[in-house]
Motif scaffolding. Structure first.
Motif, PDB file in Angstrom:
ATOM      1  N   CYS A  71     -48.482  11.573  -2.554  1.00  0.00           N
ATOM      2  CA  CYS A  71     -47.447  12.034  -1.632  1.00  0.00           C
ATOM      3  C   CYS A  71     -47.861  13.344  -0.973  1.00  0.00           C
ATOM      4  CB  CYS A  71     -46.145  12.216  -2.412  1.00  0.00           C
ATOM      5  SG  CYS A  71     -44.814  12.901  -1.400  1.00  0.00           S
ATOM      6  N   CYS A  74     -44.834  16.210  -1.923  1.00  0.00           N
ATOM      7  CA  CYS A  74     -44.729  16.866  -3.232  1.00  0.00           C
ATOM      8  C   CYS A  74     -46.027  16.803  -4.044  1.00  0.00           C
ATOM      9  CB  CYS A  74     -43.568  16.277  -4.038  1.00  0.00           C
ATOM     10  SG  CYS A  74     -43.871  14.632  -4.708  1.00  0.00           S
ATOM     11  N   CYS A  87     -43.084   7.672  -1.817  1.00  0.00           N
ATOM     12  CA  CYS A  87     -43.335   8.444  -3.034  1.00  0.00           C
ATOM     13  C   CYS A  87     -42.268   8.117  -4.082  1.00  0.00           C
ATOM     14  CB  CYS A  87     -43.321   9.933  -2.700  1.00  0.00           C
ATOM     15  SG  CYS A  87     -43.382  10.976  -4.156  1.00  0.00           S
ATOM     16  N   ALA A  89     -41.597   9.920  -6.625  1.00  0.00           N
ATOM     17  CA  ALA A  89     -41.001  11.151  -7.155  1.00  0.00           C
ATOM     18  C   ALA A  89     -39.939  11.717  -6.212  1.00  0.00           C
ATOM     19  CB  ALA A  89     -42.087  12.195  -7.421  1.00  0.00           C
ATOM     20  N   CYS A  90     -40.293  11.854  -4.914  1.00  0.00           N
ATOM     21  CA  CYS A  90     -39.341  12.512  -3.995  1.00  0.00           C
ATOM     22  C   CYS A  90     -38.831  11.591  -2.884  1.00  0.00           C
ATOM     23  CB  CYS A  90     -39.976  13.763  -3.383  1.00  0.00           C
ATOM     24  SG  CYS A  90     -41.201  13.417  -2.103  1.00  0.00           S
TER      25      CYS A  90
HETATM   26 ZN    ZN Z   1     -43.205  13.020  -3.185  1.00  0.00          ZN
END
Ligand code: ZN
Length: 113
Positions: A71, A74, A87, A89-90
């Motif tokens: 990503c 992040c 992504c 995660a984010c």
């Molecule tokens: Zn991310």
């Protein structure tokens, strides 16, 4: 039919690397999951095409490489189950493909007779 062409390419590559007098015990390939290869199908074609060649009886070892992205927002690296490039995660869609496109013969194991 996708797997048939790949099996032919693997055989061609492996045959070019057999030393004189050597016998191939196994051929190790990596297939990125983006190619959506069915390992059983690839192994079937490989076995079929290897008949009557120096590769007859060689084992095809298939390692599936997961689709992984990095990503840009992040910096997280995530493995994707589906080809949805976001992504994990984010949630950003600004990701760069890290792995999953692989399709190559990694190494060949030779047994001397
Ligand atoms: Zn991310």
């Amino acid at each position: 039919m996708h797997e048939l062409g790949i099996a032919e390419a693997i055989l061609r590559i492996a045959q070019a690397h057999i030393p004189p007098g050597g016998r191939v015990a196994s051929v190790h390939v990596k297939t990125g999951m983006l190619h959506a290869i069915v390992p059983e199908s690839l192994a079937f074609y490989f076995e079929h095409l290897a008949r009557g060649t120096p590769l007859q009886g060689a084992r095809l070892e298939i390692e599936e490489v997961p689709v992984k992205v990095r990503c840009a927002s992040c910096g997280e690296e995530c493995c994707l189950d589906l080809p949805i490039f976001r992504c994990g995660a984010c949630g950003s869609a600004d990701v760069e493909l890290v792995s999953g496109e692989e399709l190559f013969v990694d190494h060949i194991c030779i047994s001397e007779e």
